[in-house]
Design a protein around this motif. Structure first.
Motif, PDB file in Angstrom:
ATOM      1  N   SER A 193     128.077  83.296  42.101  1.00  0.00           N
ATOM      2  CA  SER A 193     127.030  83.925  42.908  1.00  0.00           C
ATOM      3  C   SER A 193     125.637  83.476  42.479  1.00  0.00           C
ATOM      4  CB  SER A 193     127.130  85.452  42.792  1.00  0.00           C
ATOM      5  OG  SER A 193     128.332  85.919  43.350  1.00  0.00           O
ATOM      6  N   ASP A 194     124.723  83.449  43.443  1.00  0.00           N
ATOM      7  CA  ASP A 194     123.330  83.130  43.133  1.00  0.00           C
ATOM      8  C   ASP A 194     122.631  84.302  42.450  1.00  0.00           C
ATOM      9  OD1 ASP A 194     123.409  80.560  44.438  1.00  0.00           O
ATOM     10  OD2 ASP A 194     123.318  81.627  46.356  1.00  0.00           O
ATOM     11  N   TYR A 195     122.992  85.521  42.859  1.00  0.00           N
ATOM     12  CA  TYR A 195     122.405  86.739  42.294  1.00  0.00           C
ATOM     13  C   TYR A 195     123.502  87.781  42.088  1.00  0.00           C
ATOM     14  CZ  TYR A 195     117.850  84.847  43.676  1.00  0.00           C
ATOM     15  OH  TYR A 195     116.737  84.060  43.822  1.00  0.00           O
ATOM     16  N   THR A 196     123.316  88.599  41.056  1.00  0.00           N
ATOM     17  CA  THR A 196     124.239  89.704  40.804  1.00  0.00           C
ATOM     18  C   THR A 196     123.440  90.992  40.662  1.00  0.00           C
ATOM     19  OG1 THR A 196     125.844  88.271  39.699  1.00  0.00           O
ATOM     20  CG2 THR A 196     126.010  90.632  39.270  1.00  0.00           C
ATOM     21  N   VAL A 197     123.790  91.975  41.492  1.00  0.00           N
ATOM     22  CA  VAL A 197     123.110  93.267  41.521  1.00  0.00           C
ATOM     23  C   VAL A 197     124.050  94.320  40.948  1.00  0.00           C
ATOM     24  CG1 VAL A 197     122.066  95.024  43.008  1.00  0.00           C
ATOM     25  CG2 VAL A 197     121.839  92.589  43.594  1.00  0.00           C
ATOM     26  N   GLY A 198     123.546  95.139  40.038  1.00  0.00           N
ATOM     27  CA  GLY A 198     124.392  96.192  39.480  1.00  0.00           C
ATOM     28  C   GLY A 198     123.688  96.945  38.379  1.00  0.00           C
ATOM     29  N   SER A 199     124.313  98.008  37.908  1.00  0.00           N
ATOM     30  CA  SER A 199     123.756  98.732  36.767  1.00  0.00           C
ATOM     31  C   SER A 199     123.824  97.837  35.535  1.00  0.00           C
ATOM     32  CB  SER A 199     124.534 100.023  36.525  1.00  0.00           C
ATOM     33  OG  SER A 199     125.850  99.726  36.087  1.00  0.00           O
ATOM     34  N   THR A 200     122.995  98.128  34.557  1.00  0.00           N
ATOM     35  CA  THR A 200     123.016  97.345  33.319  1.00  0.00           C
ATOM     36  C   THR A 200     124.399  97.366  32.689  1.00  0.00           C
ATOM     37  OG1 THR A 200     120.678  97.829  32.916  1.00  0.00           O
ATOM     38  CG2 THR A 200     121.991  97.098  31.032  1.00  0.00           C
ATOM     39  N   ARG A 201     125.040  98.532  32.696  1.00  0.00           N
ATOM     40  CA  ARG A 201     126.381  98.670  32.125  1.00  0.00           C
ATOM     41  C   ARG A 201     127.381  97.781  32.848  1.00  0.00           C
ATOM     42  NH1 ARG A 201     130.611 102.435  33.200  1.00  0.00           N
ATOM     43  NH2 ARG A 201     129.308 103.493  34.733  1.00  0.00           N
ATOM     44  N   ALA A 202     127.254  97.677  34.166  1.00  0.00           N
ATOM     45  CA  ALA A 202     128.174  96.850  34.949  1.00  0.00           C
ATOM     46  C   ALA A 202     127.937  95.366  34.697  1.00  0.00           C
ATOM     47  CB  ALA A 202     128.008  97.162  36.432  1.00  0.00           C
TER      48      ALA A 202
END
Length: 215
Positions: A29-38
């Motif tokens: 992926s070009d970008y990954t969005v998620g919580s810091t924990r994830a």
């Protein structure tokens, strides 16, 4: 150029429960969005966009916009995206931005509910499965609590508060309850007790509650 959104279930918390599909997708992926924990569950990840609960909606909108602009975006969802996950929110934002569902792929994960059922040796296809995350109307549990089936629930508030609510609404003090806390983590804890005992105990917010039929 048309972008792509992957909504990825990351399991209950431990990297041991990540699927190979989830790992491979984040890598490309070009970008990954998620919580810091994830995000910390993945070793090969670039251009991360972390969020906390207060920033969740704004960050998801940013992630969808990156896909609208032609990028491949992975959005990480605790457990399975379709059960107390971000699936509906991402679909709504995508619809508002005219981003086609044809360019959205959901990669399922293992939910903490599934893991709780496995740990407790429960055939959960005949259970009452309920989530109260983000909801205050926990009275919805009352019509099903006495239907003869095990109830497996994600509580919206402290476990002790839900237990007290049930006691206040006529559920027996000696009703058997199992609380599965921080499943898959090193400090995982599974406690079996009466409803009254649970109402007088402290647990973290990362819990599943199993309520058994009264004998």
């Amino acid at each position: 150029m048309t972008g792509k959104i992957y909504i990825i279930g990351i399991g209950p918390g431990s990297s041991e429960y990540l699927t190979k599909k989830a790992i491979d997708t984040v890598k490309m992926s070009d970008y990954t969005v998620g919580s810091t924990r994830a995000i910390e569950l993945f070793s090969d990840v670039q251009n991360t966009i972390p969020f906390n609960v207060k920033e969740l909606l704004d960050t998801l909108e940013k992630g969808v916009q990156l896909a609208v602009d032609g990028n491949t975006v992975s959005i990480l969802s605790t457990g399975d995206p379709g059960f107390s996950g971000v699936l509906n929110t991402v679909l709504r934002i995508s619809d508002e931005k005219n981003f086609s569902k044809d360019n959205i792929e959901v990669i399922p994960g293992i939910s903490s509910l599934q893991l709780a059922a496995a740990k407790c040796h429960i055939q959960w296809d005949n259970a009452n499965v309920m989530t109260f995350h983000g909801r205050e109307n926990i009275e919805d549990i009352l019509p099903v609590i006495n239907n003869g089936k095990i109830t497996i629930a994600l509580p919206s508030r402290k476990v002790k508060d839900m237990a007290q609510f049930l006691l206040d609404n006529g559920v027996e003090k000696d009703r058997k309850v199992t609380v599965c806390e921080r499943l898959s983590y090193p400090d995982e804890k599974i406690v079996e007790a009466s409803m009254d005992e649970i109402a007088n105990s402290e647990f973290t917010y990362m819990c599943i509650i199993l309520i058994y039929p009264q004998n």
